[in-house]
Design a protein around this motif. Structure first.
Motif, PDB file in Angstrom:
ATOM      1  N   PHE A 116       3.773  -8.728  -3.263  1.00  0.00           N
ATOM      2  CA  PHE A 116       4.355  -8.269  -2.009  1.00  0.00           C
ATOM      3  C   PHE A 116       3.350  -8.443  -0.878  1.00  0.00           C
ATOM      4  N   HIS A 117       3.886  -8.597   0.311  1.00  0.00           N
ATOM      5  CA  HIS A 117       3.086  -8.557   1.527  1.00  0.00           C
ATOM      6  C   HIS A 117       3.638  -7.403   2.357  1.00  0.00           C
ATOM      7  N   LEU A 118       2.738  -6.628   2.942  1.00  0.00           N
ATOM      8  CA  LEU A 118       3.133  -5.531   3.812  1.00  0.00           C
ATOM      9  C   LEU A 118       2.472  -5.762   5.161  1.00  0.00           C
ATOM     10  N   LEU A 119       3.273  -5.812   6.193  1.00  0.00           N
ATOM     11  CA  LEU A 119       2.784  -6.052   7.545  1.00  0.00           C
ATOM     12  C   LEU A 119       3.081  -4.820   8.384  1.00  0.00           C
ATOM     13  N   LEU A 120       2.041  -4.293   9.046  1.00  0.00           N
ATOM     14  CA  LEU A 120       2.247  -3.133   9.893  1.00  0.00           C
ATOM     15  C   LEU A 120       1.303  -3.175  11.082  1.00  0.00           C
ATOM     16  N   THR A 121       1.641  -2.416  12.094  1.00  0.00           N
ATOM     17  CA  THR A 121       0.761  -2.310  13.254  1.00  0.00           C
ATOM     18  C   THR A 121       0.109  -0.939  13.221  1.00  0.00           C
ATOM     19  N   ALA A 122      -1.140  -0.914  13.623  1.00  0.00           N
ATOM     20  CA  ALA A 122      -1.908   0.323  13.677  1.00  0.00           C
ATOM     21  C   ALA A 122      -2.253   0.598  15.131  1.00  0.00           C
ATOM     22  N   PRO A 123      -2.453   1.857  15.470  1.00  0.00           N
ATOM     23  CA  PRO A 123      -2.830   2.146  16.847  1.00  0.00           C
ATOM     24  C   PRO A 123      -4.172   1.507  17.180  1.00  0.00           C
ATOM     25  N   SER A 175      -9.408   8.069   7.700  1.00  0.00           N
ATOM     26  CA  SER A 175      -8.526   7.443   8.673  1.00  0.00           C
ATOM     27  C   SER A 175      -7.126   7.443   8.086  1.00  0.00           C
ATOM     28  N   VAL A 176      -6.150   7.793   8.916  1.00  0.00           N
ATOM     29  CA  VAL A 176      -4.752   7.839   8.477  1.00  0.00           C
ATOM     30  C   VAL A 176      -3.902   7.115   9.507  1.00  0.00           C
ATOM     31  N   VAL A 177      -3.027   6.250   9.024  1.00  0.00           N
ATOM     32  CA  VAL A 177      -2.076   5.547   9.880  1.00  0.00           C
ATOM     33  C   VAL A 177      -0.684   5.792   9.310  1.00  0.00           C
ATOM     34  N   GLU A 178       0.192   6.357  10.134  1.00  0.00           N
ATOM     35  CA  GLU A 178       1.597   6.521   9.759  1.00  0.00           C
ATOM     36  C   GLU A 178       2.413   5.674  10.720  1.00  0.00           C
ATOM     37  N   THR A 179       3.169   4.738  10.172  1.00  0.00           N
ATOM     38  CA  THR A 179       3.930   3.812  11.006  1.00  0.00           C
ATOM     39  C   THR A 179       5.037   3.192  10.160  1.00  0.00           C
ATOM     40  N   ALA A 180       5.804   2.335  10.765  1.00  0.00           N
ATOM     41  CA  ALA A 180       6.802   1.564  10.015  1.00  0.00           C
ATOM     42  C   ALA A 180       6.164   0.227   9.642  1.00  0.00           C
ATOM     43  N   GLY A 181       6.472  -0.236   8.457  1.00  0.00           N
ATOM     44  CA  GLY A 181       5.951  -1.516   7.996  1.00  0.00           C
ATOM     45  C   GLY A 181       7.075  -2.392   7.480  1.00  0.00           C
ATOM     46  N   THR A 182       6.799  -3.675   7.440  1.00  0.00           N
ATOM     47  CA  THR A 182       7.767  -4.613   6.875  1.00  0.00           C
ATOM     48  C   THR A 182       7.214  -5.107   5.547  1.00  0.00           C
ATOM     49  N   LEU A 183       7.969  -4.852   4.500  1.00  0.00           N
ATOM     50  CA  LEU A 183       7.580  -5.211   3.142  1.00  0.00           C
ATOM     51  C   LEU A 183       8.302  -6.494   2.757  1.00  0.00           C
ATOM     52  N   TYR A 184       7.533  -7.532   2.439  1.00  0.00           N
ATOM     53  CA  TYR A 184       8.086  -8.817   2.021  1.00  0.00           C
ATOM     54  C   TYR A 184       7.849  -8.976   0.528  1.00  0.00           C
ATOM     55  N   GLN A 185       8.906  -9.266  -0.222  1.00  0.00           N
ATOM     56  CA  GLN A 185       8.760  -9.521  -1.649  1.00  0.00           C
ATOM     57  C   GLN A 185       8.558 -11.012  -1.840  1.00  0.00           C
ATOM     58  N   LYS A 186       7.353 -11.392  -2.310  1.00  0.00           N
ATOM     59  CA  LYS A 186       7.010 -12.805  -2.479  1.00  0.00           C
ATOM     60  C   LYS A 186       7.413 -13.319  -3.860  1.00  0.00           C
ATOM     61  N   ASP A 187       7.381 -12.432  -4.848  1.00  0.00           N
ATOM     62  CA  ASP A 187       7.670 -12.795  -6.229  1.00  0.00           C
ATOM     63  C   ASP A 187       8.041 -11.495  -6.934  1.00  0.00           C
ATOM     64  N   VAL A 229       5.605   3.968   6.345  1.00  0.00           N
ATOM     65  CA  VAL A 229       4.386   3.770   5.569  1.00  0.00           C
ATOM     66  C   VAL A 229       3.327   4.778   6.010  1.00  0.00           C
ATOM     67  N   CYS A 230       2.565   5.277   5.042  1.00  0.00           N
ATOM     68  CA  CYS A 230       1.383   6.086   5.338  1.00  0.00           C
ATOM     69  C   CYS A 230       0.207   5.440   4.611  1.00  0.00           C
ATOM     70  N   LEU A 231      -0.783   4.993   5.383  1.00  0.00           N
ATOM     71  CA  LEU A 231      -1.973   4.347   4.843  1.00  0.00           C
ATOM     72  C   LEU A 231      -3.174   5.210   5.197  1.00  0.00           C
ATOM     73  N   LEU A 270      -8.501   4.211  -0.961  1.00  0.00           N
ATOM     74  CA  LEU A 270      -7.420   3.711  -0.116  1.00  0.00           C
ATOM     75  C   LEU A 270      -6.131   4.165  -0.777  1.00  0.00           C
ATOM     76  N   ASN A 271      -5.291   4.812   0.001  1.00  0.00           N
ATOM     77  CA  ASN A 271      -4.030   5.336  -0.516  1.00  0.00           C
ATOM     78  C   ASN A 271      -2.900   4.831   0.367  1.00  0.00           C
ATOM     79  N   LEU A 272      -1.907   4.209  -0.226  1.00  0.00           N
ATOM     80  CA  LEU A 272      -0.769   3.684   0.514  1.00  0.00           C
ATOM     81  C   LEU A 272       0.512   4.254  -0.073  1.00  0.00           C
ATOM     82  N   GLU A 273       1.323   4.887   0.778  1.00  0.00           N
ATOM     83  CA  GLU A 273       2.622   5.384   0.360  1.00  0.00           C
ATOM     84  C   GLU A 273       3.681   4.658   1.167  1.00  0.00           C
TER      85      GLU A 273
END
Length: 170
Positions: free
Chosen positions: A38-45, A22-34, A9-11, A164-167
């Motif tokens: 979606f829910h996206l959970l990630l950790t930032a520095p 501000s830019v955060v590049e990390t791995a995220g977990t994407l949960y499909q709710k419906d 993920v790049c946020l 806000l840009n999320l890839e």
């Protein structure tokens, strides 16, 4: 229908009229709710704080992007609730700054910020309004790109325009 996927993920958040980004590049977990939620959970520095010495010599100057202060040891958690119609982003972390943004196209949403306090009593959040000028979500079956353009307001004073840009890479 709860499925999850681990994705790179790049946020990024940038201001179009202030010197802020501000830019955060990390791995995220994407949960499909419906089907389209979606829910996206990630950790930032951790947030980096700067402490300036009263006098700096040329040997004391650090290279760009480095700080002489200690960063908090535990990560910040970013949680995005994403749909084609609205986005909610919550950041929590180790007693530092926390926030919650609500964006929906054409709507004044609420942005709340909780600042750290040395007091033992709970602090009331700082409340700002944001006006969402545009919200677009792209992707087939799973989100790939999210873009939110918004203005941040404190009462009748505009505090900047932001994107806000999320890839989410697949």
């Amino acid at each position: 229908m709860l499925t999850h996927h681990r994705k790179p993920v790049c946020l990024s958040v940038i201001s179009t009229d202030l010197p802020f980004w501000s830019v955060v590049e990390t791995a995220g977990t994407l949960y499909q709710k419906d089907t389209d939620r979606f829910h996206l959970l990630l950790t930032a520095p951790p947030l980096i704080t700067c402490e300036l010495a009263s006098s700096l010599s040329s040997e004391d100057i650090l290279p760009e992007n480095q700080s002489n202060s200690q960063a908090p040891s535990s990560p910040r958690i970013l949680w995005l609730e994403i749909s084609p119609y609205r986005v909610i982003m919550t950041m929590q972390g180790n007693g530092q700054v926390s926030y919650r943004h609500f964006w929906e196209q054409g709507v004044y949403g609420v942005s709340r910020y909780w600042l750290p306090s040395e007091s033992l009593k709970p602090q009331n959040p700082i409340r700002l309004r944001n006006f969402t000028k545009s919200l677009s979500l792209q992707g087939h079956h799973l989100p790939e790109h999210l873009r939110v353009e918004y203005e941040l307001w404190a009462d009748k004073v505009q505090m900047g325009r932001y994107i806000l840009n999320l890839e989410i890479k697949h």
